[in-house]
Design an enzyme around this catalytic site. Sequence first.
Site, mmCIF file in Angstrom:
data_model
loop_
_atom_site.group_PDB
_atom_site.id
_atom_site.type_symbol
_atom_site.label_atom_id
_atom_site.label_comp_id
_atom_site.label_asym_id
_atom_site.label_seq_id
_atom_site.Cartn_x
_atom_site.Cartn_y
_atom_site.Cartn_z
ATOM 1 N N TYR A 1 5.910 -3.489 19.086
ATOM 2 C CA TYR A 1 6.347 -4.073 17.804
ATOM 3 C C TYR A 1 6.646 -5.568 17.993
ATOM 4 O O TYR A 1 6.128 -6.420 17.267
ATOM 5 C CB TYR A 1 7.593 -3.341 17.276
ATOM 6 C CG TYR A 1 8.274 -4.071 16.159
ATOM 7 C CD1 TYR A 1 7.606 -4.300 14.955
ATOM 8 C CD2 TYR A 1 9.571 -4.568 16.301
ATOM 9 C CE1 TYR A 1 8.216 -5.000 13.924
ATOM 10 C CE2 TYR A 1 10.189 -5.256 15.274
ATOM 11 C CZ TYR A 1 9.505 -5.473 14.090
ATOM 12 O OH TYR A 1 10.109 -6.177 13.079
ATOM 13 N N ASN B 1 19.784 -8.058 12.804
ATOM 14 C CA ASN B 1 19.867 -6.744 12.126
ATOM 15 C C ASN B 1 20.202 -6.906 10.649
ATOM 16 O O ASN B 1 21.304 -7.350 10.324
ATOM 17 C CB ASN B 1 20.904 -5.880 12.831
ATOM 18 C CG ASN B 1 20.407 -5.427 14.179
ATOM 19 O OD1 ASN B 1 20.112 -6.243 15.051
ATOM 20 N ND2 ASN B 1 20.281 -4.128 14.358
ATOM 21 N N ASN C 1 0.826 -1.225 0.000
ATOM 22 C CA ASN C 1 0.000 0.000 0.000
ATOM 23 C C ASN C 1 0.859 1.273 0.000
ATOM 24 O O ASN C 1 0.339 2.362 0.208
ATOM 25 C CB ASN C 1 -0.962 0.015 1.191
ATOM 26 C CG ASN C 1 -0.238 0.107 2.524
ATOM 27 O OD1 ASN C 1 0.987 0.057 2.566
ATOM 28 N ND2 ASN C 1 -0.996 0.243 3.594
HETATM 29 N N1 UFG Z 1 22.411 3.283 16.608
HETATM 30 C C1 UFG Z 1 23.192 4.408 16.850
HETATM 31 N N2 UFG Z 1 22.959 5.520 16.084
HETATM 32 C C2 UFG Z 1 22.023 5.555 15.089
HETATM 33 C C3 UFG Z 1 21.251 4.393 14.857
HETATM 34 C C4 UFG Z 1 21.474 3.272 15.650
HETATM 35 O O1 UFG Z 1 24.047 4.428 17.737
HETATM 36 O O2 UFG Z 1 21.857 6.612 14.429
HETATM 37 C C5 UFG Z 1 22.661 2.071 17.429
HETATM 38 C C6 UFG Z 1 21.441 1.620 18.202
HETATM 39 O O3 UFG Z 1 21.391 2.249 19.443
HETATM 40 C C7 UFG Z 1 21.680 0.120 18.287
HETATM 41 C C8 UFG Z 1 22.421 -0.221 16.995
HETATM 42 O O4 UFG Z 1 22.950 1.013 16.534
HETATM 43 O O5 UFG Z 1 22.527 -0.160 19.350
HETATM 44 C C9 UFG Z 1 21.520 -0.801 15.928
HETATM 45 O O6 UFG Z 1 20.378 0.035 15.764
HETATM 46 P P1 UFG Z 1 19.341 -0.141 14.577
HETATM 47 O O7 UFG Z 1 18.294 0.913 14.752
HETATM 48 O O8 UFG Z 1 20.056 -0.198 13.282
HETATM 49 O O9 UFG Z 1 18.743 -1.566 14.834
HETATM 50 P P2 UFG Z 1 18.001 -2.142 16.135
HETATM 51 O O10 UFG Z 1 18.938 -3.160 16.718
HETATM 52 O O11 UFG Z 1 17.504 -1.116 17.041
HETATM 53 O O12 UFG Z 1 16.708 -2.738 15.443
HETATM 54 C C10 UFG Z 1 16.680 -3.959 14.775
HETATM 55 C C11 UFG Z 1 15.550 -3.946 13.741
HETATM 56 C C12 UFG Z 1 14.210 -3.824 14.437
HETATM 57 C C13 UFG Z 1 14.096 -4.873 15.506
HETATM 58 C C14 UFG Z 1 15.258 -4.744 16.470
HETATM 59 C C15 UFG Z 1 15.228 -5.713 17.606
HETATM 60 O O13 UFG Z 1 15.728 -2.874 12.835
HETATM 61 O O14 UFG Z 1 13.183 -3.979 13.495
HETATM 62 O O15 UFG Z 1 16.459 -4.934 15.736
HETATM 63 O O16 UFG Z 1 15.455 -6.973 17.176
HETATM 64 F F1 UFG Z 1 12.961 -4.716 16.193
#
Ligand code: UFG
Length: 330
Positions: free
Chosen positions: A147, A176, A31
């Site tokens: 989520y 990730n 969508n």
């Molecule tokens: N981070 C930074 N700066 C940024 C973005 C991220 O320091 O600008 C850090 C975050 O704090 C984290 C790591 O980089 O420690 C990874 O962050 P992401 O946002 O890339 O990924 P997440 O681990 O938060 O999220 C992923 C998936 C989600 C899922 C989550 C939990 O994208 O959909 O894992 O499994 F829910």
Amino acid sequence: MILVTGGAGYIGSHCALKLLEENKKVIVFDNFSTGHIETIETLMKEGKDNFEFFEGNLLNLNDLDALFKDRNIEAVIHFAAYSLVEESMKNPEKYYRNNVIGSINLLDKMRQYNVSRIVFSSTAATYGEPKEIPIKETHPQNPINPYGNSKLTVEKIMDDYDEAYNIKSVRLRYFNVAGCDDKTRIGEIHNPETHLIPNILKSTFNNKKTFKIFGDDYNTKDGTCIRDYINVEDLINAHILALNYLSAGGKTDFFNLGTNEGNSVKEIFDLCTKVTNKEIPFEIAQKRAGDPAILIADNKKAKEILGWNPEKTLYDSIKSAYMWELKQNK
Ligand code: UFG
């Protein structure tokens, strides 16, 4: 024909492209709430007569009827979902309605039209705060945000739909996801971008937004969070194997998709500096709410049962992500 929901988005489009490369007929249902028309245009160009696009919403039963009616859909790969943890905490209704009710609608149409196999995008977020690392599939599932709860709820519904209606599912719990198509035809576009690797890479371009490291006092080797970065093409290969597994009569099951290895935010940052050969401005910022210190997958089960074998390195993922960013910033 394989139905790919959410095929205009980052991961779904990589799956659609791979299926088309394997000469499968594909229909994408999306969508455009977070997907992109340009991605669909690329898939049309690549897939030619094997590709069809249907613009529709999982919450609209008429859309779903029109989708399933008169088409020979053999199996479904279901990506369509909202996936931002932070947003889900502020607006849980959006997550439960779209991710849970949307999935129920899809499963019910599968029942009605006798489609009995589905591969579902689940997440490491269904485990919640890890009790042991690496995380096995048997780890307790106690999500700490809406989520993760929405995805876990769909996993449970899928168990019940197998029991009662014989719909077989494979749930793939992503860690990730990183990188993009080697040929840079499609890639990661999120608005706003929240993910680590694209955010670091975006800081190399003209406007040079300072990249923020969210916290450097976690209980890890260098104080920054550790994650398991799995290449999107390797991840998609597991979906193809999961489809084959179900076609061969495999039972309903669930698998982690990760590499068994973790990297810290600082390590990723350093590798991005190497790949881009640029100085990237950064600062240490506040921790982001709900970020666990370490998430690493135990991926043995997918290797043993699906025969999956992730091959790409982190360098490959960052390199392809950078090629994509360069293309976007031309
Ligand atoms: N981070 C930074 N700066 C940024 C973005 C991220 O320091 O600008 C850090 C975050 O704090 C984290 C790591 O980089 O420690 C990874 O962050 P992401 O946002 O890339 O990924 P997440 O681990 O938060 O999220 C992923 C998936 C989600 C899922 C989550 C939990 O994208 O959909 O894992 O499994 F829910």
